[in-house]
Scaffold this motif. Structure first.
Motif, PDB file in Angstrom:
ATOM      1  N   LEU A  88       0.860  -1.175   0.000  1.00 29.78           N
ATOM      2  CA  LEU A  88       0.000   0.000   0.000  1.00 29.78           C
ATOM      3  C   LEU A  88       0.907   1.240   0.000  1.00 29.78           C
ATOM      4  CD1 LEU A  88      -2.631  -1.010   2.743  1.00 29.78           C
ATOM      5  CD2 LEU A  88      -2.994  -0.948   0.264  1.00 29.78           C
ATOM      6  N   PRO A  89       0.368   2.430  -0.250  1.00 27.57           N
ATOM      7  CA  PRO A  89       1.206   3.640  -0.255  1.00 27.57           C
ATOM      8  C   PRO A  89       1.582   4.093   1.154  1.00 27.57           C
ATOM      9  CG  PRO A  89      -1.073   4.229  -0.662  1.00 27.57           C
ATOM     10  CD  PRO A  89      -1.018   2.720  -0.663  1.00 27.57           C
ATOM     11  N   ALA A 265       4.790  -0.574  16.356  1.00 29.17           N
ATOM     12  CA  ALA A 265       4.024  -1.516  15.526  1.00 29.17           C
ATOM     13  C   ALA A 265       2.532  -1.206  15.573  1.00 29.17           C
ATOM     14  CB  ALA A 265       4.281  -2.948  15.987  1.00 29.17           C
ATOM     15  N   ILE A 266       2.038  -0.883  16.764  1.00 21.56           N
ATOM     16  CA  ILE A 266       0.621  -0.539  16.894  1.00 21.56           C
ATOM     17  C   ILE A 266       0.316   0.744  16.131  1.00 21.56           C
ATOM     18  CG2 ILE A 266      -1.191   0.082  18.540  1.00 21.56           C
ATOM     19  CD1 ILE A 266      -0.366  -2.865  18.637  1.00 21.56           C
ATOM     20  N   GLU A 267       1.257   1.696  16.167  1.00 29.25           N
ATOM     21  CA  GLU A 267       1.075   2.950  15.418  1.00 29.25           C
ATOM     22  C   GLU A 267       0.993   2.665  13.919  1.00 29.25           C
ATOM     23  OE1 GLU A 267       3.376   7.254  14.784  1.00 29.25           O
ATOM     24  OE2 GLU A 267       4.216   5.733  16.117  1.00 29.25           O
ATOM     25  N   THR A 268       1.837   1.759  13.435  1.00 31.61           N
ATOM     26  CA  THR A 268       1.820   1.401  12.015  1.00 31.61           C
ATOM     27  C   THR A 268       0.509   0.735  11.630  1.00 31.61           C
ATOM     28  OG1 THR A 268       4.227   1.204  11.885  1.00 31.61           O
ATOM     29  CG2 THR A 268       2.958  -0.014  10.252  1.00 31.61           C
ATOM     30  N   VAL A 269      -0.002  -0.133  12.497  1.00 35.49           N
ATOM     31  CA  VAL A 269      -1.310  -0.761  12.249  1.00 35.49           C
ATOM     32  C   VAL A 269      -2.381   0.318  12.082  1.00 35.49           C
ATOM     33  CG1 VAL A 269      -3.156  -2.114  13.339  1.00 35.49           C
ATOM     34  CG2 VAL A 269      -0.808  -2.980  13.333  1.00 35.49           C
ATOM     35  N   GLY A 270      -2.337   1.330  12.941  1.00 29.18           N
ATOM     36  CA  GLY A 270      -3.294   2.425  12.849  1.00 29.18           C
ATOM     37  C   GLY A 270      -3.148   3.196  11.548  1.00 29.18           C
ATOM     38  N   ALA A 276      -6.134   2.559   4.245  1.00 27.03           N
ATOM     39  CA  ALA A 276      -7.174   1.752   3.595  1.00 27.03           C
ATOM     40  C   ALA A 276      -8.534   2.445   3.675  1.00 27.03           C
ATOM     41  CB  ALA A 276      -7.245   0.369   4.233  1.00 27.03           C
ATOM     42  N   LYS A 277      -8.821   3.044   4.828  1.00 25.49           N
ATOM     43  CA  LYS A 277     -10.118   3.696   5.022  1.00 25.49           C
ATOM     44  C   LYS A 277     -10.182   5.008   4.250  1.00 25.49           C
ATOM     45  CE  LYS A 277     -14.123   3.510   7.143  1.00 25.49           C
ATOM     46  NZ  LYS A 277     -15.065   2.405   6.848  1.00 25.49           N
ATOM     47  N   GLY A 278      -9.130   5.832   4.364  1.00 21.65           N
ATOM     48  CA  GLY A 278      -9.146   7.147   3.729  1.00 21.65           C
ATOM     49  C   GLY A 278      -8.962   7.097   2.233  1.00 21.65           C
ATOM     50  N   GLY A 279      -8.181   6.119   1.736  1.00 26.17           N
ATOM     51  CA  GLY A 279      -7.886   6.053   0.306  1.00 26.17           C
ATOM     52  C   GLY A 279      -8.814   5.162  -0.485  1.00 26.17           C
ATOM     53  N   ALA A 280      -9.351   4.102   0.161  1.00 27.02           N
ATOM     54  CA  ALA A 280     -10.179   3.139  -0.577  1.00 27.02           C
ATOM     55  C   ALA A 280     -11.511   2.860   0.099  1.00 27.02           C
ATOM     56  CB  ALA A 280      -9.405   1.831  -0.767  1.00 27.02           C
ATOM     57  N   ASN A 281     -11.780   3.515   1.232  1.00 29.50           N
ATOM     58  CA  ASN A 281     -13.038   3.349   1.957  1.00 29.50           C
ATOM     59  C   ASN A 281     -13.316   1.880   2.299  1.00 29.50           C
ATOM     60  OD1 ASN A 281     -15.310   4.359   3.258  1.00 29.50           O
ATOM     61  ND2 ASN A 281     -16.618   4.085   1.444  1.00 29.50           N
ATOM     62  N   ARG A 282     -12.273   1.195   2.790  1.00 27.78           N
ATOM     63  CA  ARG A 282     -12.415  -0.194   3.223  1.00 27.78           C
ATOM     64  C   ARG A 282     -11.533  -0.437   4.423  1.00 27.78           C
ATOM     65  NH1 ARG A 282      -7.817  -2.999   2.050  1.00 27.78           N
ATOM     66  NH2 ARG A 282      -6.519  -2.340   0.275  1.00 27.78           N
ATOM     67  N   ASN A 317       1.579  11.456   6.182  1.00 30.62           N
ATOM     68  CA  ASN A 317       1.359  11.021   4.805  1.00 30.62           C
ATOM     69  C   ASN A 317       0.035  10.281   4.640  1.00 30.62           C
ATOM     70  OD1 ASN A 317       4.533  11.075   5.297  1.00 30.62           O
ATOM     71  ND2 ASN A 317       4.125  11.557   3.150  1.00 30.62           N
ATOM     72  N   VAL A 318      -0.468   9.708   5.734  1.00 33.28           N
ATOM     73  CA  VAL A 318      -1.800   9.104   5.701  1.00 33.28           C
ATOM     74  C   VAL A 318      -2.829  10.187   5.372  1.00 33.28           C
ATOM     75  CG1 VAL A 318      -3.558   7.861   7.023  1.00 33.28           C
ATOM     76  CG2 VAL A 318      -1.127   7.341   7.367  1.00 33.28           C
ATOM     77  N   GLY A 319      -2.692  11.334   5.989  1.00 29.62           N
ATOM     78  CA  GLY A 319      -3.596  12.444   5.723  1.00 29.62           C
ATOM     79  C   GLY A 319      -3.509  12.921   4.277  1.00 29.62           C
ATOM     80  N   LEU A 320      -2.301  12.884   3.700  1.00 27.27           N
ATOM     81  CA  LEU A 320      -2.135  13.289   2.302  1.00 27.27           C
ATOM     82  C   LEU A 320      -2.921  12.383   1.365  1.00 27.27           C
ATOM     83  CD1 LEU A 320       1.549  14.263   1.387  1.00 27.27           C
ATOM     84  CD2 LEU A 320      -0.532  15.583   1.056  1.00 27.27           C
ATOM     85  N   ILE A 321      -2.925  11.079   1.642  1.00 26.07           N
ATOM     86  CA  ILE A 321      -3.651  10.136   0.792  1.00 26.07           C
ATOM     87  C   ILE A 321      -5.153  10.411   0.850  1.00 26.07           C
ATOM     88  CG2 ILE A 321      -4.281   7.687   0.554  1.00 26.07           C
ATOM     89  CD1 ILE A 321      -1.325   7.136   1.510  1.00 26.07           C
TER      90      ILE A 321
END
Length: 443
Positions: A88-89, A265-270, A276-282, A317-321
């Motif tokens: 994923l990005p 690791a937990i931060e990365t999971v988040g 996935a939610k912000g970029g593909a709504n899943r 970068n999650v916010g950018l997606i």
């Protein structure tokens, strides 16, 4: 160029969709600009804690490794190797989460001990991918938010010291420390960064802190406080060699880094869930979460071999997606390649390390403050029962209190004392243990 010119909504939500090269490069550089300042800053802080000269060869090297291994870890995520990588990005970068622990380790045991701890913790972090789904419940928003907030709070004094002229004893004892000439550079960064963040849109807003640092740097050049001699001496191209600082293994250093790798690791999971939610709504799949965690750990372990610091996914970068609506992993692959190229060119690291320390101070005041804000944002989802308030109060009081009064732990062995006064580890351990043991109350 609007999104409908590079693909329809279904295509843009597909990580495997290849958008045209021109927009792909532009979007990839946008991701780099959004994370660049945060990626190199931990290396500058650790170089200072290790006693390396500000702007010297060792600081340049650590900055170089920060860029190189952020890029390599990013390619682990976007391209993948077997089970490694979320595909994923996911933009990777040097983690702030480890900084309070690393400062203590490098002061107590030196760089060789730090690199040994990074290597072992990275290997441990890699194996967390196999069980990450089963331990995720140990870090609900109450615990995760508290730990992230504590990271920022523990680092706030570093930002103030840098803005005033530096955190080393000789810098703090200098008569000009805290002078307006120092603070004016820091304030320039803060004012310009806030201006870009709130009065512009798109790439300028996303890269606001970087633009603030550039503005402060230019003011430093204009006022004659920037020394470019290190840039002239730096090579144009260097291939890093393993174990530059040697490698030593300390049980306490390794334990501290392993415990923080669980938090990372937990931060990365988040972050992967957010992509996935912000970029593909899943929802993110189990394979994506496990692969992302594998990549996190493997990137950190390899970085430790070559003198780099631990890596993690970058939340900005999650916010950018979500903002761009572009889920293509090819975009972030471009970002990783750009960082790798920068990592092989020491002159880029030398230019960054020539930045006046007060300029960096203005940037990190904002960065660490945003870490605190991110933690508070997570805590906003918590139901504030008496039980949860007691967990927050006890964890923060003990963890940050011990950091404020390190002499209170002077009778412990040196290595254990370092962990206890890190300002972070006691917060994390107490929060997890109390959350597991204390019963839910009625209110």
């Amino acid at each position: 160029m609007s999104n409908n010119q590079i693909g329809n909504s279904e295509q843009l939500q597909d990580p495997n969709y290849e958008i045209p090269m021109g927009p792909r490069v532009a979007l990839g550089l946008q991701h780099v600009l959004a994370m660049f300042a945060s990626n190199v800053t931990p290396s500058i802080i650790i170089a200072g804690a290790a006693g390396f000269a500000f702007g010297g060869e060792d600081m340049v090297f650590l900055i170089q490794m920060a860029m190189l291994f952020a890029g390599i870890a990013t390619l682990f995520q976007t391209i993948g190797i077997g089970p490694v990588g979320a595909r994923l990005p996911v933009m990777q970068g040097t983690s702030f989460a480890f900084v309070p622990i690393m400062i203590g380790i490098v002061k107590a045991g030196g760089m060789a001990t730090l690199m040994g701890a990074i290597l072992v913790a990275g290997i441990f972090h890699t194996f967390l991918g196999a069980i990450i789904g089963r331990i995720r419940h140990l870090f609900p928003p109450l615990v995760s938010g508290m730990v992230i907030m504590a990271i920022g709070l523990a680092l706030l004094p570093v930002g103030i010291k840098y803005a005033a002229g530096g955190a080393a004893e000789f810098q703090m004892n200098a008569p000009e420390w805290g002078d307006f000439s120092k603070w004016s550079l820091a304030l320039t960064v803060i004012i310009v960064a806030l201006g870009f963040k709130f009065f512009t849109r798109g790439i300028a807003s996303s890269a606001a802190i970087l633009l603030g640092l550039i503005a402060g740097y230019l003011v430093g050049i204009a006022t004659g406080v920037v020394n470019f001699s290190g840039v002239a001496k730096a090579a144009w191209f260097v291939v890093p060699t393993p174990f530059k600082y040697g490698i030593e293994f300390s049980a306490y250093a390794i334990i501290g880094m392993i415990l923080m790798s669980i938090v990372s690791a937990i931060e990365t999971v988040g972050d992967i869930s957010g992509i996935a939610k912000g970029g593909a709504n899943r929802e993110a799949t189990d394979e994506e979460l496990a692969g992302g965690t594998y990549a996190d750990g493997l990137g950190s372990a390899i970085a430790g071999i070559f003198g780099g610091l631990p890596n993690t996914s970058f939340s900005q970068n999650v916010g950018l997606i979500s903002m761009t609506g572009v889920m293509s992993r090819g975009v972030v692959t471009i970002s990783g390649i750009f960082l790798i190229i920068c990592g092989f060119i020491p002159k880029i690291g030398a230019i960054i390390s020539a930045m006046p320390i007060s300029v960096l101070g203005g940037g990190v005041i904002l960065m660490f403050g945003m870490v605190v804000s991110a933690g508070i944002n997570m805590l906003s989802d918590v139901h504030w029962s008496r039980r949860n308030m007691v967990i927050l109060a006890t964890s923060l009081s003990v963890g940050l209190g011990l950091q404020a009064v390190p002499k209170s732990m002077q009778h412990l062995p040196d290595s254990f004392e370092m962990l206890m006064v890190s300002g972070l580890l006691p917060v994390a351990v107490l929060a997890v243990v109390m959350n597991m043991l204390l019963p839910e109350d009625a209110d």
